[in-house]
Scaffold this motif. Structure first.
Motif, short mmCIF file in Angstrom:
data_model
loop_
_atom_site.label_atom_id
_atom_site.label_comp_id
_atom_site.label_asym_id
_atom_site.label_seq_id
_atom_site.Cartn_x
_atom_site.Cartn_y
_atom_site.Cartn_z
N LYS A 159 0.34 -9.98 -3.92
CA LYS A 159 1.26 -9.45 -3.18
C LYS A 159 0.81 -10.94 -2.10
CE LYS A 159 -0.72 -4.64 -3.39
NZ LYS A 159 -1.39 -3.85 -2.52
N THR A 199 5.52 -5.92 -1.03
CA THR A 199 6.40 -7.03 -1.89
C THR A 199 5.82 -7.83 -2.82
OG1 THR A 199 7.12 -7.46 0.07
CG2 THR A 199 7.69 -9.34 -1.70
N GLU A 208 10.59 -12.37 -5.73
CA GLU A 208 10.38 -11.54 -5.20
C GLU A 208 10.85 -10.10 -4.92
OE1 GLU A 208 10.16 -12.52 -0.78
OE2 GLU A 208 10.32 -15.05 -1.76
N GLU A 223 5.49 -1.84 4.21
CA GLU A 223 6.42 -2.53 3.26
C GLU A 223 5.33 -3.20 2.35
OE1 GLU A 223 9.27 -5.85 3.91
OE2 GLU A 223 10.61 -4.25 3.56
N ARG A 278 9.96 -6.33 -3.22
CA ARG A 278 9.94 -5.57 -2.10
C ARG A 278 10.57 -4.26 -1.44
NH1 ARG A 278 12.16 -8.99 0.76
NH2 ARG A 278 10.53 -10.25 1.19
N GLN A 279 9.92 -3.44 -1.63
CA GLN A 279 9.71 -2.12 -0.69
C GLN A 279 9.22 -1.18 0.00
OE1 GLN A 279 8.42 2.00 -3.32
NE2 GLN A 279 9.51 0.80 -5.16
N ARG A 280 9.96 0.28 0.91
CA ARG A 280 9.43 0.16 1.84
C ARG A 280 9.07 1.59 1.49
NH1 ARG A 280 9.53 -0.66 7.16
NH2 ARG A 280 10.96 -2.67 7.33
N TYR A 308 5.21 -10.76 -5.56
CA TYR A 308 5.55 -12.67 -5.85
C TYR A 308 5.07 -12.26 -7.14
CZ TYR A 308 6.24 -12.40 -0.88
OH TYR A 308 6.05 -11.83 0.40
#
Length: 237
Positions: A141, A164, A152, A162, A154-156, A166
């Motif tokens: 993260k 993310t 990357e 949110e 990413r998700q809300r 990596y």
């Protein structure tokens, strides 16, 4: 099956039987496995190895049920329903038994890379990677300062938070086969992020595996995102 694969399967079966024997008599172990108590005694004590077919039956059948029961016995829930699986993810010898059972039970093809998420997925990922003779990669993260390029995802979340993940771009290469693993699947959000990372890297997913499916929801979500086999050692509702 070549000679090395046969020997590995036989040793895996013996490891499963020894784990079961820790809490059972030979007669009780016989009732669980359907194998004669005398033969079990010889297997557990290392006097002889089970034949390849018998070893496969132990690993694929008895092994999965036994490990699932052992896993459930080690899991704890707090008052809010959160899972404490530290009794499992900190036990590398147990996870080393899980790897061959999972591979045989769900039919995962051998991956080039096992992909997981830091931190609780790392020990399971290491066991799976060692079994398949594959590399281990784990997404985090946060970014590591010395790495120049990342993949990357990413998700809300429904809560509005949110997240993310990596992964250093060098960890995956186009065309590689990737097995996604994690310690548990709850909503499927982490697995979705890992699958997205695998897709961005132009890899082929060979499967998704977790020790624990907290519900069928997360497993179903993973199945919607890949055609590869998806499974958990045990599902807790």
């Amino acid at each position: 099956m070549n000679r090395a694969e046969k020997a590995a399967l036989q040793l895996q079966a013996v490891a499963v039987l020894r784990m079961l024997k820790e809490t059972r008599t030979y007669d009780e172990l016989s009732s669980v496995t359907g194998l004669p108590a005398g033969d079990l005694n010889r297997y557990v004590n290392g006097h002889v190895l089970p034949g390849s077919e018998r070893a496969r039956e132990v690993v694929e059948g008895v092994g999965r049920d036994a490990l699932s029961s052992e896993l459930e016995a080690r899991v704890r829930f707090d008052d809010e329903g959160y899972v404490d699986n530290s009794g499992v993810v900190f036990d590398q010898s147990f996870l080393d038994l899980v790897a061959p059972v999972a591979a045989n039970s769900f039919g995962f093809e051998r991956p080039d890379v096992v992909l997981t998420a830091a931190t609780d997925g790392i020990t399971l990922g290491a066991a799976m990677a060692r079994y398949f003779d594959a590399r281990l990669a784990y997404a985090k993260k946060s970014k590591e300062t010395a790495v120049d390029e990342f993949i990357e995802s990413r998700q809300r979340l429904a809560s509005g938070i949110e997240i993310t993940y990596y992964l250093p771009a060098s960890a995956l290469s186009s065309g590689q086969r990737v097995l996604v693993v994690d310690d548990l699947i709850r909503s499927g959000e982490t697995q979705e992020l890992l699958l997205d990372i695998a897709e961005q890297a132009d890899t082929t997913v060979t499967g998704v595996f977790a020790l624990i499916g907290v519900s069928d929801k997360g497993l179903g979500r993973a199945r919607e995102l890949t055609d590869a086999p998806v499974g958990a050692l045990t599902t807790l509702d």
